[in-house]
Design an enzyme around this catalytic site. Structure first.
Site, PDB file in Angstrom:
ATOM      1  N   GLY A   1       7.753 -46.907 -28.362  1.00  0.00           N
ATOM      2  CA  GLY A   1       7.834 -46.964 -26.900  1.00  0.00           C
ATOM      3  C   GLY A   1       6.435 -46.837 -26.331  1.00  0.00           C
ATOM      4  N   ARG A   2       6.355 -46.301 -25.110  1.00  0.00           N
ATOM      5  CA  ARG A   2       5.040 -46.177 -24.455  1.00  0.00           C
ATOM      6  C   ARG A   2       4.107 -45.281 -25.261  1.00  0.00           C
ATOM      7  NH1 ARG A   2       8.439 -44.782 -20.414  1.00  0.00           N
ATOM      8  NH2 ARG A   2       8.829 -46.286 -18.766  1.00  0.00           N
ATOM      9  N   ILE A   3       4.649 -44.138 -25.743  1.00  0.00           N
ATOM     10  CA  ILE A   3       3.784 -43.200 -26.463  1.00  0.00           C
ATOM     11  C   ILE A   3       3.412 -43.780 -27.831  1.00  0.00           C
ATOM     12  CG2 ILE A   3       3.658 -40.882 -27.475  1.00  0.00           C
ATOM     13  CD1 ILE A   3       5.436 -39.934 -25.095  1.00  0.00           C
TER      14      ILE A   3
ATOM     15  N   ARG B   1      14.528 -49.156 -32.900  1.00  0.00           N
ATOM     16  CA  ARG B   1      15.874 -49.734 -32.974  1.00  0.00           C
ATOM     17  C   ARG B   1      15.821 -51.252 -33.125  1.00  0.00           C
ATOM     18  NH1 ARG B   1      18.311 -46.759 -27.975  1.00  0.00           N
ATOM     19  NH2 ARG B   1      16.092 -46.828 -27.621  1.00  0.00           N
TER      20      ARG B   1
ATOM     21  N   ARG C   1      10.431 -34.827 -30.724  1.00  0.00           N
ATOM     22  CA  ARG C   1      11.367 -33.720 -30.607  1.00  0.00           C
ATOM     23  C   ARG C   1      11.593 -33.136 -31.988  1.00  0.00           C
ATOM     24  NH1 ARG C   1      10.238 -33.448 -26.186  1.00  0.00           N
ATOM     25  NH2 ARG C   1      11.493 -33.629 -24.300  1.00  0.00           N
TER      26      ARG C   1
ATOM     27  N   ASP D   1       3.991 -30.529 -33.174  1.00  0.00           N
ATOM     28  CA  ASP D   1       3.914 -29.954 -31.820  1.00  0.00           C
ATOM     29  C   ASP D   1       5.298 -29.532 -31.337  1.00  0.00           C
ATOM     30  OD1 ASP D   1       2.514 -29.342 -29.352  1.00  0.00           O
ATOM     31  OD2 ASP D   1       3.522 -31.080 -28.475  1.00  0.00           O
TER      32      ASP D   1
ATOM     33  N   GLU E   1      12.841 -24.185 -30.444  1.00  0.00           N
ATOM     34  CA  GLU E   1      11.632 -23.659 -29.779  1.00  0.00           C
ATOM     35  C   GLU E   1      11.993 -22.447 -28.938  1.00  0.00           C
ATOM     36  OE1 GLU E   1       9.854 -26.972 -27.764  1.00  0.00           O
ATOM     37  OE2 GLU E   1       9.561 -28.069 -29.641  1.00  0.00           O
TER      38      GLU E   1
ATOM     39  N   HIS F   1       4.271 -26.948 -28.615  1.00  0.00           N
ATOM     40  CA  HIS F   1       4.807 -27.992 -27.714  1.00  0.00           C
ATOM     41  C   HIS F   1       3.917 -28.146 -26.468  1.00  0.00           C
ATOM     42  CE1 HIS F   1       8.706 -30.194 -26.358  1.00  0.00           C
ATOM     43  NE2 HIS F   1       7.620 -30.814 -25.922  1.00  0.00           N
TER      44      HIS F   1
END
Ligand code: DGY
Length: 321
Positions: free
Chosen positions: A156-158, A178, A235, A259, A264, A282
């Site tokens: 995706g964008r990241i 996907r 995540r 991260d 968490e 995080h």
């Protein structure tokens, strides 16, 4: 005391303290986490709120949404929306805004910081110098990052921002998603397993949620292999953390940079004992610049909801209503 400002329920303190005060200037804010009896507060006053602000880290559970019968808009601080209870929000018909796009660079920077640290042993080197070991020992030889193969899980964008940085390190990028991304110059791998086999550094930038839970498992880690590194800035739920701790302990993979964690703020205790993993709390989006941009989008989403009935940046399932 009555107020002409719209009432707004803030689920908890936000990751940029100025935003708490900026919301309080514009709205008549009640902070749910500051109530002595939040359940009673919701039972007595829940019907007064059309606006809710939360964050990706805090999310919002079904029982809170169920206690807000007039909820129309949610503005969430963060790009992830796996912690927002989708079913109840859809049932309520609330439109949900979030903050995509403004944190890609900082999250990708953090992916590379963790990657370089894990490969070159930077945090371990820092501990070595501070312990005074330098005077008597040599620091172990580490792994080169430049020119290696980088696998991106979640283009995706990241993921795209990670791939752009990889070009500066002369890395060959392939990815799994996907579906293949139209026009991507990078090689598509048909499965996560194939991606893990084809890379030296596997960077996780896929969204969290049930669809990706524990996809990085024993099998994927073994495919990455004893020379491979895992980096997770997405995540914690995407990675089977117990399997990862075993693979790091047994050196079935070379190292990791994390991260994010499954529970968490409680990383699996075994991770804390291992020297081949770098841990961060995080904070990939945690720069002044990016948190400010996220806060501005939280505010703009609220303003837009009130003015037009929809946020400027809306989570995909909310927009489909
Ligand atoms: C996000 O924006 O989703 C970050 O991971 C913070 O939770």
């Amino acid at each position: 005391m009555s107020s002409s400002r719209p009432r707004l329920l803030q689920y908890g303190k936000l990751p940029l303290p100025q935003l708490d005060s900026e919301l309080a200037q514009r709205y008549d804010v009640s902070l749910l986490s500051a109530q002595s009896d939040p359940a009673r507060f919701l039972a007595e006053q829940g019907a007064q709120f059309e606006l809710l602000v939360t964050s990706a880290a805090m999310g919002v559970p079904a029982h809170v949404i169920d206690a807000l019968p007039n909820l129309r808009f949610v503005s969430s601080f963060g790009v992830g929306f796996d912690s927002l209870d989708k079913a109840s929000l859809l049932r309520r018909g609330a439109r949900v805004g979030y903050t995509p796009g403004v944190l890609d660079d900082c999250v990708a920077d953090m992916a590379f910081a963790l990657l370089l640290d894990a490969a070159r042993g930077l945090s371990a080197a820092d501990r070595f110098v501070r312990r005074g070991d330098w005077a008597t020992q040599r620091f172990g030889i580490q792994t080169r990052a430049s020119g290696k193969r980088l696998g991106i899980f979640g283009m995706g964008r990241i993921g795209g921002a990670v791939a752009r940085r990889a070009a500066g390190f002369d890395m060959q990028v392939s990815y799994h998603n996907r579906r293949p991304v139209d026009g991507s110059p990078h090689a598509y791998q048909p499965s996560l397993l194939a991606l893990a086999r084809a890379c030296d550094f596997l960077v996780v930038t896929a969204a969290g949620g049930e669809g990706t839970r524990h996809l990085v498992n024993d099998e994927v880690l073994d495919a990455l292999g004893p020379q491979g590194f895992l980096i997770n800035v997405a995540r914690g739920s995407v990675v089977d953390e117990a399997a990862l701790a075993r693979a790091l302990r047994d050196r079935r993979i070379a190292g990791a940079g994390l991260d994010v964690f499954e529970d968490e703020p409680h990383p699996l205790p075994e991770l804390l004992t291992l020297d081949n993993v770098v841990l961060a709390p995080h904070v990939a989006s945690g720069t002044h610049e990016t948190r400010r941009a996220m806060a501005d989008l939280v505010l703009r989403n609220l303003e837009s909801c009130l003015a037009t009935g929809r946020p400027v940046a809306e989570v995909p399932w909310s927009a489909a209503q």
